[in-house]
Design a protein around this motif. Structure first.
Motif, PDB file in Angstrom:
ATOM      1  N   PRO A  82       0.816  -1.223   0.000  1.00 28.64           N
ATOM      2  CA  PRO A  82       0.000   0.000   0.000  1.00 28.64           C
ATOM      3  C   PRO A  82       0.844   1.266   0.000  1.00 28.64           C
ATOM      4  O   PRO A  82       0.489   2.261  -0.653  1.00 28.64           O
ATOM      5  CB  PRO A  82      -0.808  -0.137   1.293  1.00 28.64           C
ATOM      6  N   ALA A 104       0.848   4.152  -2.913  1.00 29.80           N
ATOM      7  CA  ALA A 104       0.488   5.529  -2.551  1.00 29.80           C
ATOM      8  C   ALA A 104       1.600   6.518  -2.876  1.00 29.80           C
ATOM      9  O   ALA A 104       1.452   7.718  -2.624  1.00 29.80           O
ATOM     10  CB  ALA A 104       0.153   5.596  -1.057  1.00 29.80           C
ATOM     11  N   ASP A 162      -3.862   9.728  10.149  1.00 25.44           N
ATOM     12  CA  ASP A 162      -5.259  10.146  10.340  1.00 25.44           C
ATOM     13  C   ASP A 162      -5.347  11.440  11.132  1.00 25.44           C
ATOM     14  O   ASP A 162      -6.201  11.612  12.011  1.00 25.44           O
ATOM     15  CB  ASP A 162      -6.064   9.045  11.036  1.00 25.44           C
ATOM     16  N   ARG A 165      -5.644  -1.736  11.978  1.00 21.79           N
ATOM     17  CA  ARG A 165      -6.565  -1.294  10.921  1.00 21.79           C
ATOM     18  C   ARG A 165      -6.413  -2.099   9.630  1.00 21.79           C
ATOM     19  O   ARG A 165      -6.219  -1.530   8.553  1.00 21.79           O
ATOM     20  CB  ARG A 165      -6.349   0.200  10.646  1.00 21.79           C
ATOM     21  N   GLU A 223      -8.288  -1.161   6.064  1.00 24.35           N
ATOM     22  CA  GLU A 223      -8.906   0.165   6.150  1.00 24.35           C
ATOM     23  C   GLU A 223      -8.112   1.195   5.346  1.00 24.35           C
ATOM     24  O   GLU A 223      -6.894   1.101   5.210  1.00 24.35           O
ATOM     25  CB  GLU A 223      -8.998   0.634   7.603  1.00 24.35           C
ATOM     26  N   GLN A 224      -8.829   2.184   4.845  1.00 23.43           N
ATOM     27  CA  GLN A 224      -8.173   3.298   4.171  1.00 23.43           C
ATOM     28  C   GLN A 224      -7.775   4.329   5.217  1.00 23.43           C
ATOM     29  O   GLN A 224      -8.580   4.711   6.061  1.00 23.43           O
ATOM     30  CB  GLN A 224      -9.097   3.940   3.138  1.00 23.43           C
ATOM     31  N   GLU A 240      -5.225   7.915   6.288  1.00 20.58           N
ATOM     32  CA  GLU A 240      -4.657   9.155   5.758  1.00 20.58           C
ATOM     33  C   GLU A 240      -3.278   9.381   6.364  1.00 20.58           C
ATOM     34  O   GLU A 240      -3.128   9.428   7.592  1.00 20.58           O
ATOM     35  CB  GLU A 240      -5.563  10.341   6.081  1.00 20.58           C
ATOM     36  N   THR A 274      -3.481   8.499   0.849  1.00 19.89           N
ATOM     37  CA  THR A 274      -4.598   7.754   1.455  1.00 19.89           C
ATOM     38  C   THR A 274      -4.579   6.290   1.017  1.00 19.89           C
ATOM     39  O   THR A 274      -5.461   5.832   0.287  1.00 19.89           O
ATOM     40  CB  THR A 274      -5.938   8.396   1.096  1.00 19.89           C
ATOM     41  N   PRO A 275      -3.602   5.514   1.422  1.00 18.10           N
ATOM     42  CA  PRO A 275      -3.553   4.098   1.030  1.00 18.10           C
ATOM     43  C   PRO A 275      -4.582   3.276   1.797  1.00 18.10           C
ATOM     44  O   PRO A 275      -5.013   3.644   2.891  1.00 18.10           O
ATOM     45  CB  PRO A 275      -2.133   3.690   1.407  1.00 18.10           C
ATOM     46  N   ARG A 276      -4.941   2.143   1.210  1.00 19.38           N
ATOM     47  CA  ARG A 276      -5.744   1.152   1.920  1.00 19.38           C
ATOM     48  C   ARG A 276      -4.799   0.065   2.413  1.00 19.38           C
ATOM     49  O   ARG A 276      -4.128  -0.592   1.626  1.00 19.38           O
ATOM     50  CB  ARG A 276      -6.819   0.556   1.012  1.00 19.38           C
TER      51      ARG A 276
END
Length: 376
Positions: A151, A155, A167, A184, A187-188, A190, A203-205
Motif C-alpha cells: 500500500p 500511494a 489520520d 486497521r 482500512e483506508q 490518511e 490515502t492508502p488502503r
C-alpha cells in the motif's frame, strides 16, 4: 514453531497472572477506602466457596475463593450486590459512620476509581523498569524501505519520506506507524508525508495480513509496507523514564479502546473477542518463553483489567462512577428502582459478553473443529 505448554502449566501461569492483578485492583479500592475511614468487611480474591482466609485485627476477612476470575472488597454498608447503599438506617451508629454510602459522593468516586488506577500504575511501573533496563524505541518516523507492491508503494511513498501524522494525529516515532497499521487491516487511512520541504497527503488502503505466531495461533493485522533498519532501543534519561512509561500506557489504553470500538462497530469480527480461556492460553504460552516476557504480559493484562473496569456498565467500576456523576449533578442518587434495573441490564450485558467470549475461546483451542470431525 513452539510446542504448546501443558494444561497444568497454562492454569498455573493464568493464576500467577490474574491473582496478583486482581489483588492490586481490589487493594486500590481497599486502601483508598481506608484513607477515608471506610470499614471493610471482606477482601476476596476469587468468587465462590472460601478455600483459605483469615480475619485481621480490624475485622476484615481476607479470603481466597475457589473461582479465580475476579475479586471484590465489601465495605461496611454495602449490603446488596448492586452496591446501592440501601437500609443504612438499619446499621448501628458506629458502623453507619464507617459505611461506604454514608461518605460524600466524591470520596466514593475516588474509592471506586482507585481500582483501575492501581492497575494502570502497575503497568507504568513495569514499563518504567523495562525502559530503565533496556531503553525505549525513539527512532524518527523516516522511511528507509518500501515493500514492492505494498500500500505504501502504491500511494507513492519513497525511502527518505517522513510520516508526520496518521489520520491527522502527529507522530514522532517509527514504531507508531506499525502500531497504527496493525489495528486497521483493510482500512483506508490518511498519511501526512514530508518529503524535503514539501508536505503532502496519501490515502492508502492497508493490506490485511493473516499470520501465525510461534504457537500456531492465527491473527489479522494491517500492513503499510514500510521499514526502517535503524529501529533500536535507546537509553532514556532518568527524569524521562516515568513520562515515557506513562506514554506507553496511554498508547496501549488507546489501542485497547480502538480495538473494542472496532468490534462494537462491526469493523472487526466478533470472533476476535477473547475471554478468560484465551487469557489463560496466552498466559501459559508467554510464560513458557521466559520471565521477562511474562512480566511484560502482566503489564498488558493490567491495562486491560483497568480499562474494562472503567467501561460505563453497571456492576463495573465505570458504571458506579457514572451513577455517582449523575448523583453529583442531581444532588441526590437515582431512585433505588432505577438503579436496580440498570444493575440487571448490566448483569445481562456482562453475562452475554462472557458467553460470546467463552464461545470464541473454545473455538480458538479447536473444540468446535474437533466436535465437527467427531459428528461428521
Amino acid at each position: 514453531m513452539f510446542e504448546a505448554p501443558p494444561i497444568w502449566f497454562i492454569l498455573l501461569a493464568f493464576l500467577a497472572a490474574i491473582g496478583p492483578l486482581v489483588f492490586i485492583h481490589e487493594f486500590g479500592h481497599y486502601i483508598v477506602g481506608r484513607w477515608f475511614g471506610i470499614g471493610a468487611e471482606t477482601f476476596s480474591i476469587g468468587f465462590g466457596r472460601e478455600v483459605a482466609g483469615w480475619t485481621d485485627k480490624r475485622g476484615t476477612r481476607w479470603k481466597v475463593g475457589w473461582l479465580p476470575l475476579g475479586g471484590y472488597v465489601r465495605f461496611t454498608g454495602d449490603m446488596d450486590p448492586a452496591s446501592m447503599g440501601k437500609d443504612l438506617d438499619k446499621l448501628p451508629e458506629h458502623e453507619r459512620l464507617r459505611a461506604f454510602h454514608a461518605k460524600p459522593v466524591w470520596q466514593r468516586a475516588l474509592v471506586v476509581f482507585a481500582g483501575p488506577a492501581f492497575n494502570f500504575l502497575t503497568a507504568i511501573l513495569i514499563f518504567a523498569a523495562f525502559i530503565m533496563a533496556f531503553g525505549s524505541p525513539r527512532t524518527p518516523p523516516v522511511i528507509e524501505e518500501v515493500l514492492a507492491g505494498s500500500p505504501a508503494a502504491q500511494a507513492g511513498i519513497r525511502p527518505g519520506d517522513r510520516i508526520v501524522a496518521l489520520d491527522g494525529e502527529p507522530i514522532e516515532r517509527f514504531d507508531a506507524i506499525a502500531d497504527f497499521a496493525t489495528l486497521r487491516p483493510g482500512e483506508q487511512v490518511e498519511l501526512t508525508v514530508q518529503r524535503g520541504s514539501t508536505t503532502f497527503t496519501a490515502t492508502p488502503r492497508l493490506a490485511t495480513i493473516v499470520e501465525k505466531d510461534r504457537f500456531g495461533q492465527q491473527s489479522r493485522r494491517g500492513q503499510l509496507g514500510v521499514g526502517n533498519r535503524s529501529v533500536r532501543l535507546e537509553p532514556v534519561p532518568v527524569l524521562e523514564i516515568i513520562p515515557e512509561a506513562v506514554s506507553m500506557t496511554v498508547r496501549l489504553v488507546d489501542a485497547t479502546a480502538t480495538g473494542l470500538w472496532q468490534i462494537v462497530s462491526g469493523r472487526r469480527p466478533l470472533a476476535e473477542l477473547g475471554g478468560p480461556i484465551k487469557m489463560a492460553q496466552v498466559a501459559g504460552q508467554v510464560a513458557s518463553l521466559g520471565p521477562l516476557e511474562f512480566v511484560q504480559l502482566l503489564a498488558f493484562f493490567s491495562i486491560n483489567l483497568g480499562f474494562i473496569n472503567l467501561l460505563p456498565v453497571p456492576m463495573l467500576d465505570g458504571g458506579h462512577l457514572a451513577l455517582y456523576a449523575v448523583e453529583a449533578v442531581r444532588r441526590r442518587p437515582l431512585e433505588a428502582r432505577a438503579q436496580e434495573w440498570l444493575f440487571r441490564g448490566g448483569l445481562a450485558a456482562l453475562l452475554t459478553l462472557m458467553m460470546v467470549a467463552t464461545f470464541n475461546d473454545l473455538g480458538s483451542i479447536g473444540l468446535w473443529q474437533t466436535l465437527g470431525r467427531l459428528l461428521g
